[in-house]
Enzyme design. Structure first.
Site, PDB file in Angstrom:
ATOM      1  N   CYS A 151       0.829  -1.201   0.000  1.00 35.41           N
ATOM      2  CA  CYS A 151       0.000   0.000   0.000  1.00 35.41           C
ATOM      3  C   CYS A 151       0.871   1.261   0.000  1.00 35.41           C
ATOM      4  O   CYS A 151       1.550   1.553   0.991  1.00 35.41           O
ATOM      5  CB  CYS A 151      -0.912  -0.033   1.230  1.00 35.41           C
ATOM      6  SG  CYS A 151      -1.807   1.490   1.566  1.00 35.41           S
ATOM      7  N   CYS A 166       0.016   3.867   2.694  1.00 38.84           N
ATOM      8  CA  CYS A 166       0.430   3.351   4.005  1.00 38.84           C
ATOM      9  C   CYS A 166       1.902   3.675   4.256  1.00 38.84           C
ATOM     10  O   CYS A 166       2.287   4.029   5.377  1.00 38.84           O
ATOM     11  CB  CYS A 166       0.245   1.837   4.079  1.00 38.84           C
ATOM     12  SG  CYS A 166      -1.454   1.270   3.898  1.00 38.84           S
TER      13      CYS A 166
END
Length: 135
Positions: free
Chosen positions: A58, A61
């Site tokens: 991600c 993230c």
């Protein structure tokens, strides 16, 4: 005639003060959790905890993680727990994580606040400070 005696004074021994505590004090730190350690680190914590649900693949993230760590380090009343949802799918489903990154604030073992997606540095700092002040 009084004679003065010279007494050799030994320096005090260094000692480590220990307090009995059910859990280690991890405030102001970032800790990686697993399904085995999640309950003791989050739901049974005696202070506010912020949980970063993330995945290695991600992109947002990877950008949000350092902002959270920096903010938590500046607010020593809260702990940041990172949980990789790919490795701990049962925890992600228990807390209904549907998108990444998801950040949840826990207090007294319950989710009290959360947000999904990338946030700016000042917004992350405000979120962390808000929950650190609950301690």
């Amino acid at each position: 005639m009084n004679s003065l005696r010279t007494i050799a004074i030994k320096p005090a021994r260094q000692f480590v003060r220990s307090f009995h505590a059910a859990q280690p004090r991890l405030t102001g730190k970032t800790v990686e959790a697993t399904s085995e350690t999640f309950d003791s680190l989050v739901t049974k914590a005696n202070h506010p905890v912020i949980v970063d649900f993330y995945a290695d693949w991600c992109g947002p993230c990877k950008m949000l993680g350092p902002l959270l760590s920096k903010s938590v380090a500046a607010n020593p009343n809260v702990t940041l727990i990172k949980i990789n949802v790919d490795d701990n799918q049962e925890i992600a489903s228990k807390f209904k994580v549907a998108a990444l990154p998801t950040v949840s604030a826990f207090n007294d073992g319950k989710v009290v606040d959360s947000f999904v997606g990338m946030r700016s540095g000042p917004m992350v700092e405000q979120f962390v400070k808000k929950h650190a002040d609950l301690a």
